[in-house]
Enzyme design. Structure first.
Site, PDB file in Angstrom:
ATOM      1  N   HIS A  99       0.856  -1.190   0.000  1.00  8.91           N
ATOM      2  CA  HIS A  99       0.000   0.000   0.000  1.00  8.91           C
ATOM      3  C   HIS A  99       0.886   1.231   0.000  1.00  8.91           C
ATOM      4  CE1 HIS A  99       0.874  -0.532   4.252  1.00  8.91           C
ATOM      5  NE2 HIS A  99       0.243   0.574   4.592  1.00  8.91           N
ATOM      6  N   HIS A 154       1.068   3.931   1.977  1.00  7.48           N
ATOM      7  CA  HIS A 154       1.457   4.665   3.184  1.00  7.48           C
ATOM      8  C   HIS A 154       2.962   4.968   3.110  1.00  7.48           C
ATOM      9  CE1 HIS A 154      -1.626   4.118   6.694  1.00  7.48           C
ATOM     10  NE2 HIS A 154      -1.560   5.377   6.310  1.00  7.48           N
ATOM     11  N   ASP A 193       5.453   5.110   5.113  1.00 10.72           N
ATOM     12  CA  ASP A 193       6.496   4.282   5.748  1.00 10.72           C
ATOM     13  C   ASP A 193       6.838   3.045   4.910  1.00 10.72           C
ATOM     14  OD1 ASP A 193       3.816   3.689   6.671  1.00 10.72           O
ATOM     15  OD2 ASP A 193       4.648   2.227   8.071  1.00 10.72           O
ATOM     16  N   HIS A 194       5.946   2.653   4.017  1.00 10.00           N
ATOM     17  CA  HIS A 194       6.179   1.444   3.206  1.00 10.00           C
ATOM     18  C   HIS A 194       6.824   1.740   1.847  1.00 10.00           C
ATOM     19  CE1 HIS A 194       3.854  -1.399   5.824  1.00 10.00           C
ATOM     20  NE2 HIS A 194       3.536  -0.217   6.332  1.00 10.00           N
ATOM     21  N   HIS A 201      -7.211  -2.424   5.571  1.00  7.50           N
ATOM     22  CA  HIS A 201      -6.444  -1.402   6.305  1.00  7.50           C
ATOM     23  C   HIS A 201      -7.226  -0.091   6.212  1.00  7.50           C
ATOM     24  CE1 HIS A 201      -2.846   0.349   7.994  1.00  7.50           C
ATOM     25  NE2 HIS A 201      -2.358   0.867   6.889  1.00  7.50           N
ATOM     26  N   ASP A 237      -0.012  -4.093   6.171  1.00  7.27           N
ATOM     27  CA  ASP A 237      -0.837  -3.576   7.266  1.00  7.27           C
ATOM     28  C   ASP A 237      -2.285  -3.985   7.027  1.00  7.27           C
ATOM     29  OD1 ASP A 237       1.466  -2.346   8.111  1.00  7.27           O
ATOM     30  OD2 ASP A 237       0.820  -0.298   7.637  1.00  7.27           O
ATOM     31  N   HIS A 297       7.360  -4.790  11.830  1.00 14.15           N
ATOM     32  CA  HIS A 297       6.670  -3.481  11.880  1.00 14.15           C
ATOM     33  C   HIS A 297       6.156  -3.250  13.300  1.00 14.15           C
ATOM     34  CE1 HIS A 297       3.266  -0.704  10.970  1.00 14.15           C
ATOM     35  NE2 HIS A 297       3.729  -0.519   9.756  1.00 14.15           N
TER      36      HIS A 297
END
Ligand SMILES: [Zn+2]
Ligand SMILES: [Zn+2]
Length: 281
Positions: A60, A62, A64-65, A152, A175, A245
């Site tokens: 996804h 986001h 942080d990914h 998510h 996530d 994570h």
């Protein structure tokens, strides 16, 4: 099949944990799932520098990914004699994000083109994006990849991947809270990698940093906690559960506390630890 946690951190910076990413090595392929902060450094430590990555799978969008996708793309380009495009599979919307990233890299491309004649003669800085949806299947070499829907929400779309090769299987959930689609993806997998958080520790964070209390509460309802991951693993018959994570970051010596939350619900093998922790099947 070898699975290495190349980044076990989260959006919250930690001195010792890179951002979320996982390396799957199977059938001669080096497949990277997500590319959080510091991933290029961890890949070197894992013995698989960026030029040797076969493909990158994104669960996804986001931050942080995906935050170090640009680093991987640039590093592959400048360290590979005959650079091939970086191959990226991700959810709908990935192309738009990559287009923006490539725009950001325009000055750097010009500097390196101007200075390095051999880079000018090559194919240039290229990313080949494949947007995929739940139910899709594709191949990376002889490895088969199945795409599944995850949950998510309100983040959407989000996807998980099941990689099958040499009679083994690994699921990279990303996530998500537990859901039927995740269960289907995980069915009898050899290894299941789940991003997790600890609501009990986040409760303490809320007490110490009241200003972030509402934001901390928000993240609880769209991630699996440790118990959720263990229950999903047990329900779906996976052999090895890998946790990653960690929110908040697991501190040295806390491993047993995290394990104790999972073991009552799952009797299989449970793997967790620092960056570069790995499991083989
Ligand atoms: Zn997320
Ligand atoms: Zn995340």
């Amino acid at each position: 099949m070898k699975v290495t946690l190349t980044g076990t951190g989260s959006p919250i910076p930690d001195a010792n944990r890179a951002g979320p990413s996982t390396l799957v090595q199977c059938a001669g392929q080096n497949i990277l799932i997500d590319c959080g902060r510091g991933v290029a450094m961890r890949l070197v430590a894992a013995g698989v520098p960026a030029p040797f990555i076969s493909a990158i799978l994104i669960t996804h969008l986001h931050s942080d990914h995906i935050t170090d996708l640009n680093d991987l793309v640039t590093t592959r380009w400048i360290l590979t004699p005959e650079a091939t495009p970086t191959v990226v599979y991700g959810p709908l919307g990935t192309q738009k994000v990559v287009d923006g990233m490539m725009a950001m890299l325009t000055p750097d491309q010009k500097y390196r083109h101007d200075h390095h004649a051999d880079l000018r003669s090559g194919p240039g800085l290229q990313v080949e994006v494949h947007e995929v949806q739940p139910g899709d299947e594709f191949k990376i070499g002889d490895a088969r990849v199945i795409v599944g829907r995850t949950d998510h929400r309100p983040v959407t779309p989000t996807i998980g991947f099941r990689i099958e090769a040499e009679g083994k299987s690994v699921v990279l959930a990303g996530d998500t809270v537990p859901c039927d689609e995740l269960d289907a993806l995980c069915k009898n997998a050899d290894i299941y990698v789940q991003t997790v958080l600890r609501p009990d520790l986040l409760e303490l964070v809320k007490q110490f940093v009241p200003a972030l209390a509402s934001r901390t509460t928000d993240i609880l309802d769209y991630h699996s906690n440790v118990e959720d991951a263990a229950k999903t693993a047990a329900r779906t018959g996976v052999k090895t559960l890998m946790l990653t994570h960690y929110v908040p970051a697991m501190q040295p010596g806390q491993e047993a506390d995290w394990l104790a939350l999972a073991t009552p619900h799952f009797s299989g093998n449970i793997v967790l630890g620092p960056d570069l922790t790995s499991a083989e099947s």
